[in-house]
Scaffold this motif. Structure first.
Motif, PDB file in Angstrom:
ATOM      1  N   LYS A 155      25.863 -26.845  88.525  1.00 35.64           N
ATOM      2  CA  LYS A 155      24.601 -26.126  88.708  1.00 35.64           C
ATOM      3  C   LYS A 155      24.683 -24.858  87.870  1.00 35.64           C
ATOM      4  CE  LYS A 155      21.914 -23.554  92.137  1.00 35.64           C
ATOM      5  NZ  LYS A 155      21.833 -23.115  93.560  1.00 35.64           N
ATOM      6  N   SER A 156      23.767 -24.715  86.925  1.00 38.96           N
ATOM      7  CA  SER A 156      23.793 -23.546  86.053  1.00 38.96           C
ATOM      8  C   SER A 156      23.428 -22.298  86.847  1.00 38.96           C
ATOM      9  CB  SER A 156      22.813 -23.727  84.887  1.00 38.96           C
ATOM     10  OG  SER A 156      22.840 -22.596  84.038  1.00 38.96           O
ATOM     11  N   VAL A 157      24.312 -21.311  86.831  1.00 43.63           N
ATOM     12  CA  VAL A 157      24.058 -20.050  87.530  1.00 43.63           C
ATOM     13  C   VAL A 157      24.065 -18.928  86.506  1.00 43.63           C
ATOM     14  CG1 VAL A 157      25.057 -20.856  89.696  1.00 43.63           C
ATOM     15  CG2 VAL A 157      26.510 -19.711  88.039  1.00 43.63           C
ATOM     16  N   PHE A 158      23.075 -18.054  86.590  1.00 43.60           N
ATOM     17  CA  PHE A 158      23.006 -16.975  85.598  1.00 43.60           C
ATOM     18  C   PHE A 158      24.218 -16.062  85.696  1.00 43.60           C
ATOM     19  CE2 PHE A 158      21.837 -12.617  84.409  1.00 43.60           C
ATOM     20  CZ  PHE A 158      21.552 -12.821  83.067  1.00 43.60           C
ATOM     21  N   SER A 159      24.620 -15.755  86.910  1.00 44.20           N
ATOM     22  CA  SER A 159      25.778 -14.883  87.107  1.00 44.20           C
ATOM     23  C   SER A 159      26.435 -15.210  88.439  1.00 44.20           C
ATOM     24  CB  SER A 159      25.353 -13.415  87.081  1.00 44.20           C
ATOM     25  OG  SER A 159      26.465 -12.574  87.335  1.00 44.20           O
ATOM     26  N   VAL A 160      27.751 -15.315  88.444  1.00 48.33           N
ATOM     27  CA  VAL A 160      28.451 -15.643  89.684  1.00 48.33           C
ATOM     28  C   VAL A 160      28.355 -14.512  90.696  1.00 48.33           C
ATOM     29  CG1 VAL A 160      30.051 -17.230  88.557  1.00 48.33           C
ATOM     30  CG2 VAL A 160      30.696 -14.832  88.842  1.00 48.33           C
ATOM     31  N   ASP A 161      27.976 -13.312  90.249  1.00 44.91           N
ATOM     32  CA  ASP A 161      27.882 -12.221  91.221  1.00 44.91           C
ATOM     33  C   ASP A 161      26.665 -12.356  92.137  1.00 44.91           C
ATOM     34  OD1 ASP A 161      25.763 -11.370  89.652  1.00 44.91           O
ATOM     35  OD2 ASP A 161      26.790  -9.611  88.851  1.00 44.91           O
ATOM     36  N   ASN A 162      25.862 -13.391  91.899  1.00 46.19           N
ATOM     37  CA  ASN A 162      24.751 -13.685  92.802  1.00 46.19           C
ATOM     38  C   ASN A 162      25.157 -14.635  93.927  1.00 46.19           C
ATOM     39  OD1 ASN A 162      22.849 -12.152  91.348  1.00 46.19           O
ATOM     40  ND2 ASN A 162      22.510 -13.829  89.916  1.00 46.19           N
ATOM     41  N   TYR A 163      26.408 -15.087  93.906  1.00 44.82           N
ATOM     42  CA  TYR A 163      26.878 -16.096  94.855  1.00 44.82           C
ATOM     43  C   TYR A 163      28.129 -15.600  95.576  1.00 44.82           C
ATOM     44  CZ  TYR A 163      23.759 -19.238  92.341  1.00 44.82           C
ATOM     45  OH  TYR A 163      22.650 -19.815  91.766  1.00 44.82           O
ATOM     46  N   THR A 164      28.306 -16.053  96.796  1.00 45.50           N
ATOM     47  CA  THR A 164      29.544 -15.759  97.514  1.00 45.50           C
ATOM     48  C   THR A 164      30.637 -16.699  97.014  1.00 45.50           C
ATOM     49  OG1 THR A 164      29.127 -17.341  99.287  1.00 45.50           O
ATOM     50  CG2 THR A 164      28.224 -15.105  99.552  1.00 45.50           C
ATOM     51  N   LEU A 165      31.866 -16.353  97.322  1.00 47.90           N
ATOM     52  CA  LEU A 165      32.979 -17.206  96.912  1.00 47.90           C
ATOM     53  C   LEU A 165      32.855 -18.586  97.551  1.00 47.90           C
ATOM     54  CD1 LEU A 165      35.650 -17.456  95.387  1.00 47.90           C
ATOM     55  CD2 LEU A 165      36.815 -16.626  97.439  1.00 47.90           C
ATOM     56  N   GLU A 166      32.428 -18.641  98.812  1.00 48.52           N
ATOM     57  CA  GLU A 166      32.269 -19.928  99.497  1.00 48.52           C
ATOM     58  C   GLU A 166      31.227 -20.790  98.789  1.00 48.52           C
ATOM     59  OE1 GLU A 166      31.277 -21.746 103.941  1.00 48.52           O
ATOM     60  OE2 GLU A 166      31.245 -19.583 103.597  1.00 48.52           O
ATOM     61  N   GLU A 167      30.128 -20.188  98.364  1.00 48.19           N
ATOM     62  CA  GLU A 167      29.090 -20.939  97.657  1.00 48.19           C
ATOM     63  C   GLU A 167      29.605 -21.463  96.320  1.00 48.19           C
ATOM     64  OE1 GLU A 167      25.031 -18.715  99.250  1.00 48.19           O
ATOM     65  OE2 GLU A 167      26.186 -17.833  97.616  1.00 48.19           O
ATOM     66  N   LEU A 168      30.414 -20.676  95.648  1.00 53.39           N
ATOM     67  CA  LEU A 168      30.924 -21.083  94.340  1.00 53.39           C
ATOM     68  C   LEU A 168      31.937 -22.218  94.446  1.00 53.39           C
ATOM     69  CD1 LEU A 168      31.381 -17.642  92.543  1.00 53.39           C
ATOM     70  CD2 LEU A 168      29.698 -19.401  92.013  1.00 53.39           C
ATOM     71  N   THR A 169      32.674 -22.265  95.547  1.00 54.24           N
ATOM     72  CA  THR A 169      33.672 -23.331  95.705  1.00 54.24           C
ATOM     73  C   THR A 169      33.016 -24.706  95.809  1.00 54.24           C
ATOM     74  OG1 THR A 169      33.707 -22.997  98.106  1.00 54.24           O
ATOM     75  CG2 THR A 169      35.359 -21.819  96.799  1.00 54.24           C
ATOM     76  N   ASN A 170      31.724 -24.738  96.086  1.00 49.59           N
ATOM     77  CA  ASN A 170      31.012 -26.019  96.155  1.00 49.59           C
ATOM     78  C   ASN A 170      30.512 -26.487  94.794  1.00 49.59           C
ATOM     79  OD1 ASN A 170      31.255 -26.253  98.983  1.00 49.59           O
ATOM     80  ND2 ASN A 170      29.536 -24.843  99.279  1.00 49.59           N
ATOM     81  N   LEU A 171      30.631 -25.625  93.771  1.00 48.33           N
ATOM     82  CA  LEU A 171      30.201 -26.004  92.428  1.00 48.33           C
ATOM     83  C   LEU A 171      31.333 -26.711  91.705  1.00 48.33           C
ATOM     84  CD1 LEU A 171      28.288 -22.780  91.293  1.00 48.33           C
ATOM     85  CD2 LEU A 171      27.359 -24.854  92.320  1.00 48.33           C
TER      86      LEU A 171
END
Length: 259
Positions: free
Chosen positions: A57-73
């Motif tokens: 999932k293309s994300v503009f910046s990882v600072d918009n997501y929590t670490l838990e949310e990013l682990t699902n990418l």
């Protein structure tokens, strides 16, 4: 001339990946650079937002997501999950001959790091997420930080926390002054090539004076990003001691052909 692998040798392996670290080690490259980004909840990931197209999932910046949310990418270019700082530190513990330079991404475009000053918040997060864990694992002699001029305060803070931590300042502007920075630096990188061009050839006298100043101070002078034979040849001609590259296989081939 020593090779520094930019973004874990991103031409030879997925950027900012554990696979990249192991490729560098296998190729005998002992200095590896990677990017550190901070999530919305202040946690660290080894990532550069320029690689957003490599995620499921293309994300503009990882600072918009929590670490838990990013682990699902998931990564499209690798079976690996997003790498964390702890993964890098465990790699270093198992490979004591290697050193990693962390680039704290407090800006979205590299060259903005010349203008923007690093916020104190990012320095505190770096202490919490990178430096203190490295101290706890007794790895301070294997880590370092690299940044553009706007992040110089981070380099000073890291060196004050532990003199073993390596610090490297990227200088892009030929007229930039480095004298006041040298007291807390271990190396200086003359930065060019991120856009495929070397603008320093317009200022040959400045290049020679900068190389002389850095060497006379006892620090190491690096150059790059070198993308081909002529780039490496230019660095050798001007007396640089190290080269940043994406393609460590290419760089080794060029350097070995000079022997």
């Amino acid at each position: 001339m020593q090779i520094l692998a930019h973004r874990t040798a991103m031409a030879n392996a997925p950027p900012n990946s554990l696979q990249g670290f192991h490729v560098c080690h296998r190729e005998g490259v002992k200095i590896i650079e990677c990017d550190v980004n901070f999530t919305f909840d202040g946690r660290s990931v080894i990532w550069n937002d320029a690689d957003r197209h490599r995620l499921s999932k293309s994300v503009f910046s990882v600072d918009n997501y929590t670490l838990e949310e990013l682990t699902n990418l998931k990564r499209k270019d690798s079976n690996e999950p997003l790498l964390g700082v702890n993964g890098v530190l465990f790699f270093l513990r198992n490979h004591p001959e290697c050193r990693v330079l962390f680039d704290i991404k407090y800006h979205h475009e590299d060259l903005m790091g010349i203008i923007l000053k690093i916020p104190s918040y990012f320095i505190r997060l770096t202490m919490q997420e990178v430096i203190e864990p490295a101290i706890a694992m007794k790895l301070t002699n294997q880590i370092g930080f690299v940044t553009f001029e706007g992040g110089a305060r981070l380099l000073k803070a890291a060196k004050e926390r532990s003199c073993d931590i390596q610090t490297n300042l990227i200088v892009v502007r030929p007229w930039a002054k480095i004298t006041d920075h040298l007291r807390y630096l271990d190396g200086v990188t003359v930065g060019w090539g991120w856009r495929g061009r070397n603008h320093w050839w317009l200022c040959p006298g400045r290049v020679e004076r900068l190389v002389e100043e850095v060497k006379k101070s006892g620090r190491k002078i690096w150059g790059g990003l070198a993308r081909n034979y002529s780039h490496i040849e230019w660095l050798q001609y001007h007396g640089f001691e190290g080269v940043w590259v994406d393609d460590i296989v290419m760089a080794r081939s060029v350097l070995e052909s000079e022997i």
